[in-house]
Motif scaffolding. Structure first.
Motif, PDB file in Angstrom:
ATOM      1  N   LEU A  21       0.682  -1.329  -0.022  1.00 36.27           N
ATOM      2  CA  LEU A  21      -0.291  -0.035   0.058  1.00 36.27           C
ATOM      3  C   LEU A  21       0.934   1.411  -0.100  1.00 36.27           C
ATOM      4  O   LEU A  21       0.470   2.222  -0.825  1.00 36.27           O
ATOM      5  N   LYS A  22       1.971   1.175   0.996  1.00 36.82           N
ATOM      6  CA  LYS A  22       2.814   2.333   0.561  1.00 36.82           C
ATOM      7  C   LYS A  22       3.587   2.683  -0.728  1.00 36.82           C
ATOM      8  O   LYS A  22       3.321   3.936  -0.992  1.00 36.82           O
ATOM      9  N   ALA A  23       3.686   1.655  -1.282  1.00 38.17           N
ATOM     10  CA  ALA A  23       4.497   1.691  -2.604  1.00 38.17           C
ATOM     11  C   ALA A  23       3.304   2.395  -3.607  1.00 38.17           C
ATOM     12  O   ALA A  23       3.607   3.275  -4.309  1.00 38.17           O
ATOM     13  N   TYR A  24       2.065   1.565  -3.551  1.00 38.84           N
ATOM     14  CA  TYR A  24       1.081   2.257  -4.430  1.00 38.84           C
ATOM     15  C   TYR A  24       0.515   3.400  -4.199  1.00 38.84           C
ATOM     16  O   TYR A  24       0.481   4.372  -5.419  1.00 38.84           O
ATOM     17  N   PHE A  25       0.407   3.995  -3.179  1.00 39.70           N
ATOM     18  CA  PHE A  25      -0.103   5.361  -2.867  1.00 39.70           C
ATOM     19  C   PHE A  25       1.015   6.383  -2.858  1.00 39.70           C
ATOM     20  O   PHE A  25       0.645   7.527  -3.057  1.00 39.70           O
ATOM     21  N   GLU A  26       2.068   6.115  -2.777  1.00 42.07           N
ATOM     22  CA  GLU A  26       3.299   7.032  -3.006  1.00 42.07           C
ATOM     23  C   GLU A  26       3.614   7.152  -4.284  1.00 42.07           C
ATOM     24  O   GLU A  26       4.152   8.205  -4.784  1.00 42.07           O
ATOM     25  N   GLU A  27       3.303   6.096  -5.446  1.00 41.78           N
ATOM     26  CA  GLU A  27       3.561   6.068  -6.685  1.00 41.78           C
ATOM     27  C   GLU A  27       2.287   6.816  -7.469  1.00 41.78           C
ATOM     28  O   GLU A  27       2.467   7.427  -8.510  1.00 41.78           O
ATOM     29  N   PHE A  28       1.128   6.261  -7.104  1.00 40.80           N
ATOM     30  CA  PHE A  28      -0.005   6.781  -7.992  1.00 40.80           C
ATOM     31  C   PHE A  28      -1.006   7.645  -7.259  1.00 40.80           C
ATOM     32  O   PHE A  28      -1.201   7.669  -6.022  1.00 40.80           O
ATOM     33  N   SER A  29      -1.745   8.457  -8.042  1.00 41.48           N
ATOM     34  CA  SER A  29      -2.795   9.265  -7.364  1.00 41.48           C
ATOM     35  C   SER A  29      -4.207   8.954  -8.330  1.00 41.48           C
ATOM     36  O   SER A  29      -4.096   8.208  -9.145  1.00 41.48           O
ATOM     37  N   ALA A  30      -5.414   9.591  -7.913  1.00 36.36           N
ATOM     38  CA  ALA A  30      -6.283   9.515  -8.675  1.00 36.36           C
ATOM     39  C   ALA A  30      -6.364   9.855 -10.104  1.00 36.36           C
ATOM     40  O   ALA A  30      -7.157   9.705 -10.866  1.00 36.36           O
ATOM     41  N   ALA A  31      -5.267  10.774 -10.118  1.00 40.13           N
ATOM     42  CA  ALA A  31      -5.262  11.123 -11.644  1.00 40.13           C
ATOM     43  C   ALA A  31      -4.684  10.342 -12.693  1.00 40.13           C
ATOM     44  O   ALA A  31      -4.499  10.370 -13.641  1.00 40.13           O
ATOM     45  N   ASP A  32      -4.136   9.365 -11.930  1.00 39.34           N
ATOM     46  CA  ASP A  32      -3.488   8.134 -12.829  1.00 39.34           C
ATOM     47  C   ASP A  32      -4.673   7.225 -13.225  1.00 39.34           C
ATOM     48  O   ASP A  32      -5.586   6.868 -12.371  1.00 39.34           O
ATOM     49  N   SER A  33      -4.475   6.310 -14.164  1.00 41.00           N
ATOM     50  CA  SER A  33      -5.406   5.487 -14.758  1.00 41.00           C
ATOM     51  C   SER A  33      -5.103   4.054 -14.166  1.00 41.00           C
ATOM     52  O   SER A  33      -5.064   3.119 -15.152  1.00 41.00           O
ATOM     53  N   VAL A  34      -5.319   4.010 -12.928  1.00 42.74           N
ATOM     54  CA  VAL A  34      -4.943   2.561 -12.217  1.00 42.74           C
ATOM     55  C   VAL A  34      -6.028   2.466 -11.062  1.00 42.74           C
ATOM     56  O   VAL A  34      -6.479   3.244 -10.514  1.00 42.74           O
ATOM     57  N   VAL A  35      -6.063   1.127 -11.169  1.00 40.09           N
ATOM     58  CA  VAL A  35      -6.757   0.487  -9.662  1.00 40.09           C
ATOM     59  C   VAL A  35      -6.056  -0.639  -8.837  1.00 40.09           C
ATOM     60  O   VAL A  35      -5.473  -1.552  -9.734  1.00 40.09           O
ATOM     61  N   LEU A  36      -6.042  -0.479  -7.875  1.00 37.70           N
ATOM     62  CA  LEU A  36      -5.498  -1.720  -7.062  1.00 37.70           C
ATOM     63  C   LEU A  36      -6.705  -2.428  -6.400  1.00 37.70           C
ATOM     64  O   LEU A  36      -7.492  -1.995  -5.733  1.00 37.70           O
ATOM     65  N   HIS A  37      -6.776  -3.896  -6.815  1.00 32.74           N
ATOM     66  CA  HIS A  37      -7.853  -4.753  -6.269  1.00 32.74           C
ATOM     67  C   HIS A  37      -6.982  -5.490  -5.264  1.00 32.74           C
ATOM     68  O   HIS A  37      -5.744  -6.230  -5.538  1.00 32.74           O
ATOM     69  N   VAL A  38      -7.372  -5.658  -3.995  1.00 33.79           N
ATOM     70  CA  VAL A  38      -6.940  -6.373  -3.173  1.00 33.79           C
ATOM     71  C   VAL A  38      -7.822  -7.488  -2.680  1.00 33.79           C
ATOM     72  O   VAL A  38      -8.891  -7.228  -2.049  1.00 33.79           O
ATOM     73  N   LYS A  39      -7.594  -8.842  -2.947  1.00 34.31           N
ATOM     74  CA  LYS A  39      -8.471  -9.978  -2.540  1.00 34.31           C
ATOM     75  C   LYS A  39      -7.862 -10.694  -1.369  1.00 34.31           C
ATOM     76  O   LYS A  39      -6.753 -10.900  -1.288  1.00 34.31           O
ATOM     77  N   THR A  40      -8.641 -10.270  -0.203  1.00 32.72           N
ATOM     78  CA  THR A  40      -7.978 -10.884   1.000  1.00 32.72           C
ATOM     79  C   THR A  40      -8.978 -11.274   1.889  1.00 32.72           C
ATOM     80  O   THR A  40     -10.494 -11.180   1.818  1.00 32.72           O
ATOM     81  N   GLN A  41      -8.670 -11.882   3.192  1.00 31.89           N
ATOM     82  CA  GLN A  41      -9.562 -12.387   4.124  1.00 31.89           C
ATOM     83  C   GLN A  41      -8.667 -12.036   5.589  1.00 31.89           C
ATOM     84  O   GLN A  41      -7.455 -12.295   5.478  1.00 31.89           O
ATOM     85  N   ALA A  42      -9.209 -11.685   6.427  1.00 27.86           N
ATOM     86  CA  ALA A  42      -8.830 -11.360   7.834  1.00 27.86           C
ATOM     87  C   ALA A  42      -8.064 -12.783   8.375  1.00 27.86           C
ATOM     88  O   ALA A  42      -8.821 -13.805   8.176  1.00 27.86           O
ATOM     89  N   PHE A  43      -6.958 -12.710   8.831  1.00 24.95           N
ATOM     90  CA  PHE A  43      -6.471 -13.897   9.363  1.00 24.95           C
ATOM     91  C   PHE A  43      -5.624 -13.463  10.703  1.00 24.95           C
ATOM     92  O   PHE A  43      -4.811 -12.740  10.997  1.00 24.95           O
ATOM     93  N   HIS A  44      -6.585 -13.885  12.012  1.00 26.53           N
ATOM     94  CA  HIS A  44      -6.069 -13.356  13.112  1.00 26.53           C
ATOM     95  C   HIS A  44      -5.825 -11.771  13.400  1.00 26.53           C
ATOM     96  O   HIS A  44      -4.867 -11.238  13.905  1.00 26.53           O
ATOM     97  N   SER A  45      -6.736 -11.025  12.750  1.00 29.38           N
ATOM     98  CA  SER A  45      -6.564  -9.507  13.046  1.00 29.38           C
ATOM     99  C   SER A  45      -8.193  -9.188  13.419  1.00 29.38           C
ATOM    100  O   SER A  45      -9.000  -9.672  13.214  1.00 29.38           O
ATOM    101  N   LYS A  46      -7.778  -8.005  13.759  1.00 32.73           N
ATOM    102  CA  LYS A  46      -9.170  -7.388  14.725  1.00 32.73           C
ATOM    103  C   LYS A  46      -9.535  -6.229  13.978  1.00 32.73           C
ATOM    104  O   LYS A  46      -8.656  -5.444  13.221  1.00 32.73           O
ATOM    105  N   GLY A  47     -10.878  -6.102  13.803  1.00 27.64           N
ATOM    106  CA  GLY A  47     -11.174  -4.899  13.029  1.00 27.64           C
ATOM    107  C   GLY A  47     -11.575  -4.885  11.470  1.00 27.64           C
ATOM    108  O   GLY A  47     -11.199  -5.963  10.899  1.00 27.64           O
ATOM    109  N   SER A  48     -11.982  -3.862  10.950  1.00 29.81           N
ATOM    110  CA  SER A  48     -12.286  -3.775   9.519  1.00 29.81           C
ATOM    111  C   SER A  48     -11.125  -3.669   8.899  1.00 29.81           C
ATOM    112  O   SER A  48      -9.975  -2.705   9.103  1.00 29.81           O
TER     113      SER A  48
END
Length: 94
Positions: A21-48
């Motif tokens: 996420l750090k690399a993605y958000f430091e490299e791209f902004s909403a002005a760039d024609s990109v989208v990051l899809h994160v497919k994930t599931q919580a694993f021993h983590s709390k909260g949203s």
């Protein structure tokens, strides 16, 4: 058309979601024609996961604004839908 990045992993610190996420958000902004899809599931983590991302991004010193597009997919996918997700992406990122 947007260039689609895809990352698939369990949501846990050792998987390096913070580095991604750090690399993605430091490299791209909403002005760039990109989208990051994160497919994930919580694993021993709390909260949203989405709330954790918002909090993490707020802590970044060099994130470009407005923020680049991203979508969190934390729902279960059937085995037949998973290949479709991979095929829809332009690049797989870890």
């Amino acid at each position: 058309e947007l260039f689609k990045f895809l990352s698939v992993f369990k949501w846990e610190k050792r998987k390096g979601w913070d580095v991604l996420l750090k690399a993605y958000f430091e490299e791209f902004s909403a002005a760039d024609s990109v989208v990051l899809h994160v497919k994930t599931q919580a694993f021993h983590s709390k909260g949203s996961i989405s709330a954790t991302i918002v909090e993490f991004v707020a802590s970044l010193q060099n994130a470009r604004t407005p923020l680049a597009r991203y979508i969190v997919h934390n729902e279960d996918l059937s085995l037949k839908d998973l290949p479709r997700l991979y095929r829809a992406a332009d690049a797989f990122v870890l």
